[in-house]
Design a protein around this motif. Structure first.
Motif, PDB file in Angstrom:
ATOM      1  N   GLU A   3       0.849  -1.187   0.000  1.00 30.61           N
ATOM      2  CA  GLU A   3       0.000   0.000   0.000  1.00 30.61           C
ATOM      3  C   GLU A   3       0.886   1.239   0.000  1.00 30.61           C
ATOM      4  O   GLU A   3       1.844   1.337   0.775  1.00 30.61           O
ATOM      5  CB  GLU A   3      -0.893   0.027   1.248  1.00 30.61           C
ATOM      6  CG  GLU A   3      -1.871  -1.133   1.352  1.00 30.61           C
ATOM      7  CD  GLU A   3      -3.156  -0.910   0.559  1.00 30.61           C
ATOM      8  OE1 GLU A   3      -4.038  -1.781   0.654  1.00 30.61           O
ATOM      9  OE2 GLU A   3      -3.273   0.110  -0.143  1.00 30.61           O
ATOM     10  N   GLN A   4       0.523   2.186  -0.868  1.00 29.96           N
ATOM     11  CA  GLN A   4       1.284   3.426  -0.957  1.00 29.96           C
ATOM     12  C   GLN A   4       0.324   4.557  -1.258  1.00 29.96           C
ATOM     13  O   GLN A   4      -0.490   4.456  -2.177  1.00 29.96           O
ATOM     14  CB  GLN A   4       2.351   3.326  -2.050  1.00 29.96           C
ATOM     15  CG  GLN A   4       3.253   4.537  -2.156  1.00 29.96           C
ATOM     16  CD  GLN A   4       4.362   4.373  -3.191  1.00 29.96           C
ATOM     17  OE1 GLN A   4       4.368   3.439  -3.995  1.00 29.96           O
ATOM     18  NE2 GLN A   4       5.310   5.287  -3.170  1.00 29.96           N
ATOM     19  N   ASP A   5       0.396   5.621  -0.489  1.00 34.32           N
ATOM     20  CA  ASP A   5      -0.462   6.783  -0.699  1.00 34.32           C
ATOM     21  C   ASP A   5      -0.036   7.479  -1.998  1.00 34.32           C
ATOM     22  O   ASP A   5       1.109   7.897  -2.120  1.00 34.32           O
ATOM     23  CB  ASP A   5      -0.319   7.745   0.481  1.00 34.32           C
ATOM     24  CG  ASP A   5      -1.287   8.914   0.399  1.00 34.32           C
ATOM     25  OD1 ASP A   5      -1.530   9.555   1.433  1.00 34.32           O
ATOM     26  OD2 ASP A   5      -1.804   9.208  -0.708  1.00 34.32           O
ATOM     27  N   GLY A  42      -0.695  10.369  -3.134  1.00 35.50           N
ATOM     28  CA  GLY A  42      -0.517  11.817  -3.078  1.00 35.50           C
ATOM     29  C   GLY A  42      -1.602  12.512  -3.911  1.00 35.50           C
ATOM     30  O   GLY A  42      -2.740  12.038  -3.933  1.00 35.50           O
ATOM     31  N   LYS A  70       1.588   1.866  -5.758  1.00 30.99           N
ATOM     32  CA  LYS A  70       0.997   2.707  -6.805  1.00 30.99           C
ATOM     33  C   LYS A  70       1.867   3.908  -7.143  1.00 30.99           C
ATOM     34  O   LYS A  70       1.713   4.509  -8.196  1.00 30.99           O
ATOM     35  CB  LYS A  70      -0.368   3.218  -6.351  1.00 30.99           C
ATOM     36  CG  LYS A  70      -1.451   2.175  -6.342  1.00 30.99           C
ATOM     37  CD  LYS A  70      -2.795   2.806  -6.001  1.00 30.99           C
ATOM     38  CE  LYS A  70      -3.887   1.771  -6.022  1.00 30.99           C
ATOM     39  NZ  LYS A  70      -5.214   2.356  -5.711  1.00 30.99           N
ATOM     40  N   CYS A 106       5.525   3.335   2.538  1.00 29.53           N
ATOM     41  CA  CYS A 106       4.738   2.200   2.060  1.00 29.53           C
ATOM     42  C   CYS A 106       4.544   1.221   3.206  1.00 29.53           C
ATOM     43  O   CYS A 106       5.420   1.099   4.075  1.00 29.53           O
ATOM     44  CB  CYS A 106       5.435   1.464   0.916  1.00 29.53           C
ATOM     45  SG  CYS A 106       5.428   2.336  -0.652  1.00 29.53           S
ATOM     46  N   THR A 130       3.903   7.530  -5.288  1.00 33.43           N
ATOM     47  CA  THR A 130       3.512   8.823  -4.731  1.00 33.43           C
ATOM     48  C   THR A 130       4.078   9.910  -5.620  1.00 33.43           C
ATOM     49  O   THR A 130       5.289   9.955  -5.867  1.00 33.43           O
ATOM     50  CB  THR A 130       4.044   9.015  -3.299  1.00 33.43           C
ATOM     51  OG1 THR A 130       3.548   7.992  -2.459  1.00 33.43           O
ATOM     52  CG2 THR A 130       3.639  10.380  -2.751  1.00 33.43           C
TER      53      THR A 130
END
Lengths: 113, 116
Positions: free
Chosen positions: A5-7, A9, A105, A23, A107
């Protein structure tokens, strides 16, 4: 639950700021952790890699791995406009060999002059 | 700088057409890969090869096929393109004989495919 999982932005910071990118992952068997940088309309390029837990420093970049929390970070000190890019974390799939990576995904980072 | 090249960079094509995305590397790498990347989404491995005459499917199911007749060349083919194939396709290669798993892939600049 996704393995990584990765924000996404976007993250916008002023020039000179310290940037923290993160992450999380779910598979405790992951041992090899990478950060790739991808400029617009280009392919990703490897920025840093780390094995297991600990810190690794390369110039203005520091990669941290906390396996107990299943959490990895990339810190950028004295950020520059040229650091504006998408940063992707990646991990080697357990049992797989070099190249069979699981990516976050990404940032998107923008450093404003 | 990585020496891996993809053509075409951009392609807009109608449904049902056959397309081939070319990928060539001049680094002598045995390992080559195709990843698919949709906007804002993760890269997913769709095909890989560990050498001449070796091809394997990746984690993401794909209707595309690949071939590896020469070390430096790893083309991807779609026999009948559909709008669902619209995406960016990234080719990559990796050094052989690495003693540690650095996870270092050398990527091309990508082929952005749009199927109408």
């Amino acid at each position: 639950q996704k393995e990584v999982e990765q924000d996404p932005g976007p993250l916008s910071v002023p020039e000179g700021a310290i940037v923290s990118l993160n992450c999380t992952y779910s598979n405790s068997a992951f041992q090899y952790f990478m950060w790739y940088r991808q400029y617009s309309r280009k392919g990703p390029e490897l920025l840093m890699y780390t094995y297991s837990s600990g810190n690794k420093e390369d110039g203005r970049f520091t990669a941290q791995v906390d396996k107990s929390s299943k959490y990895i970070s990339l810190f950028i000190r004295d950020s520059q406009p040229s650091d504006s890019a998408t940063y992707l974390c990646a991990m080697i799939r357990p049992g797989g060999s070099q190249g069979n990576l699981i990516f976050g995904k990404g940032t998107k980072l923008s450093v404003k002059p | 700088e990585a020496d891996i090249y993809q053509t075409p960079r951009y392609l807009v094509i109608g449904t049902g057409k056959k397309i081939t995305l070319e990928c060539s590397q001049t680094m002598g790498h045995d390992k080559m890969y195709w990843y698919q990347q949709d906007p804002g989404m993760e890269l997913h491995l769709i095909h890989y090869s560990y050498g001449v005459n070796s091809t394997e499917k990746g984690d993401l199911s794909s209707e595309s096929t690949v071939s590896r007749i020469r070390t430096e060349h790893f083309p991807l083919t779609l026999e009948s393109a559909r709008p669902s194939h619209t995406s960016q396709y990234l080719c990559a290669s990796a050094r052989q004989g690495a003693t540690t798993n650095t996870g270092e892939l050398f990527f091309g600049e990508g082929s952005r495919l749009t199927v109408l």
